[in-house]
Design an enzyme around this catalytic site. Sequence first.
Site, mmCIF file in Angstrom:
data_model
loop_
_atom_site.group_PDB
_atom_site.id
_atom_site.type_symbol
_atom_site.label_atom_id
_atom_site.label_comp_id
_atom_site.label_asym_id
_atom_site.label_seq_id
_atom_site.Cartn_x
_atom_site.Cartn_y
_atom_site.Cartn_z
ATOM 1 N N GLU A 180 -8.009 18.217 0.528
ATOM 2 C CA GLU A 180 -6.858 17.399 0.895
ATOM 3 C C GLU A 180 -5.635 18.267 1.209
ATOM 4 O O GLU A 180 -4.864 17.948 2.113
ATOM 5 C CB GLU A 180 -6.559 16.402 -0.229
ATOM 6 C CG GLU A 180 -7.692 15.392 -0.403
ATOM 7 C CD GLU A 180 -7.470 14.413 -1.547
ATOM 8 O OE1 GLU A 180 -8.357 13.557 -1.742
ATOM 9 O OE2 GLU A 180 -6.433 14.500 -2.245
ATOM 10 N N ASN B 12 0.076 0.854 -3.985
ATOM 11 C CA ASN B 12 0.249 1.330 -5.363
ATOM 12 C C ASN B 12 0.971 2.682 -5.422
ATOM 13 O O ASN B 12 0.700 3.510 -6.281
ATOM 14 C CB ASN B 12 -1.093 1.362 -6.092
ATOM 15 C CG ASN B 12 -2.080 2.332 -5.460
ATOM 16 O OD1 ASN B 12 -1.796 2.918 -4.422
ATOM 17 N ND2 ASN B 12 -3.218 2.516 -6.080
ATOM 18 N N TYR C 228 -10.029 8.856 4.063
ATOM 19 C CA TYR C 228 -10.628 7.911 3.107
ATOM 20 C C TYR C 228 -12.084 7.609 3.443
ATOM 21 O O TYR C 228 -12.604 6.566 3.051
ATOM 22 C CB TYR C 228 -9.818 6.618 3.076
ATOM 23 C CG TYR C 228 -8.516 6.727 2.294
ATOM 24 C CD1 TYR C 228 -8.523 7.001 0.921
ATOM 25 C CD2 TYR C 228 -7.288 6.540 2.905
ATOM 26 C CE1 TYR C 228 -7.345 7.092 0.197
ATOM 27 C CE2 TYR C 228 -6.096 6.629 2.181
ATOM 28 C CZ TYR C 228 -6.143 6.907 0.826
ATOM 29 O OH TYR C 228 -4.966 6.986 0.107
HETATM 30 P P1 RTP Z 1 -6.212 7.286 -5.541
HETATM 31 O O1 RTP Z 1 -7.268 7.609 -4.524
HETATM 32 O O2 RTP Z 1 -5.052 6.506 -5.026
HETATM 33 O O3 RTP Z 1 -5.797 8.465 -6.362
HETATM 34 O O4 RTP Z 1 -6.843 6.372 -6.610
HETATM 35 P P2 RTP Z 1 -8.279 6.406 -7.148
HETATM 36 O O5 RTP Z 1 -9.017 7.603 -6.701
HETATM 37 O O6 RTP Z 1 -8.138 6.122 -8.588
HETATM 38 O O7 RTP Z 1 -8.770 5.099 -6.424
HETATM 39 P P3 RTP Z 1 -10.076 4.809 -5.584
HETATM 40 O O8 RTP Z 1 -10.890 3.835 -6.353
HETATM 41 O O9 RTP Z 1 -10.654 6.097 -5.142
HETATM 42 O O10 RTP Z 1 -9.467 4.042 -4.371
HETATM 43 C C1 RTP Z 1 -8.987 4.732 -3.252
HETATM 44 C C2 RTP Z 1 -7.812 4.033 -2.677
HETATM 45 O O11 RTP Z 1 -8.126 2.709 -2.309
HETATM 46 C C3 RTP Z 1 -7.078 1.845 -2.644
HETATM 47 N N1 RTP Z 1 -7.622 0.575 -3.091
HETATM 48 N N2 RTP Z 1 -7.244 -0.597 -2.641
HETATM 49 N N3 RTP Z 1 -8.451 -3.756 -3.939
HETATM 50 C C4 RTP Z 1 -7.764 -2.969 -3.135
HETATM 51 O O12 RTP Z 1 -7.027 -3.399 -2.291
HETATM 52 C C5 RTP Z 1 -7.921 -1.514 -3.313
HETATM 53 N N4 RTP Z 1 -8.742 -0.923 -4.161
HETATM 54 C C6 RTP Z 1 -8.543 0.424 -4.025
HETATM 55 C C7 RTP Z 1 -6.311 2.480 -3.755
HETATM 56 O O13 RTP Z 1 -4.935 2.255 -3.591
HETATM 57 C C8 RTP Z 1 -6.634 3.943 -3.638
HETATM 58 O O14 RTP Z 1 -5.553 4.629 -3.060
#
Ligand code: RTP
Length: 154
Positions: A132, A118, A52
Amino acid sequence: ILRSPQALQLTLALIKPDAVAHPLILEILSNKFLIVRMRELLWRKEDCQKFYREHEGRFFYQRLVEFMASGPIRAYILAHKDAIQLWRTVMGPTRVFRARHVAPDSIRGSFGLTDTRNTTHGSDSVVSASREIAAFFPDFSEQRWYEEEEPQLR
Ligand code: RTP
Ligand code: MG
């Protein structure tokens, strides 16, 4: 099906610690995708930080890293036409409030607890999918898999 990245794209899916043994999520996943590889593992904190790293410095980074190292996770290589987009649609929006309202039948809309807890992760592009997949399955060669006559399913 023709074995080509156009016909059968690969993506990396993670089942996060809050959902790792959820039978409905595993059912959705195996009904919709060809499962190319699967492993269950415990992530060290350093692995999460590396995975991450693009989010380093954001307010949720620490909490995300702690959570992802808090219990077993499952990593899958999934194959399907347009697998990257399809898996993201099946997961639903990242934010749980949005997921429940916009995509209540999605995995996150149904089972997501918070924006961090989530249920799942999915690669967001062809480039991140390759990175990945290699991170979790270092012995897996995408090129060799596409060239194989018979799908080697495990
Ligand atoms: P993902 O990586 O899960 O496919 O989702 P994404 O790209 O749409 O989400 P991203 O914005 O890239 O966020 C990466 C990871 O961070 C976690 N997260 N936690 N407010 C919070 O606690 C928060 N915001 C984001 C998300 O669960 C995501 O896995
Ligand atoms: Mg992301």
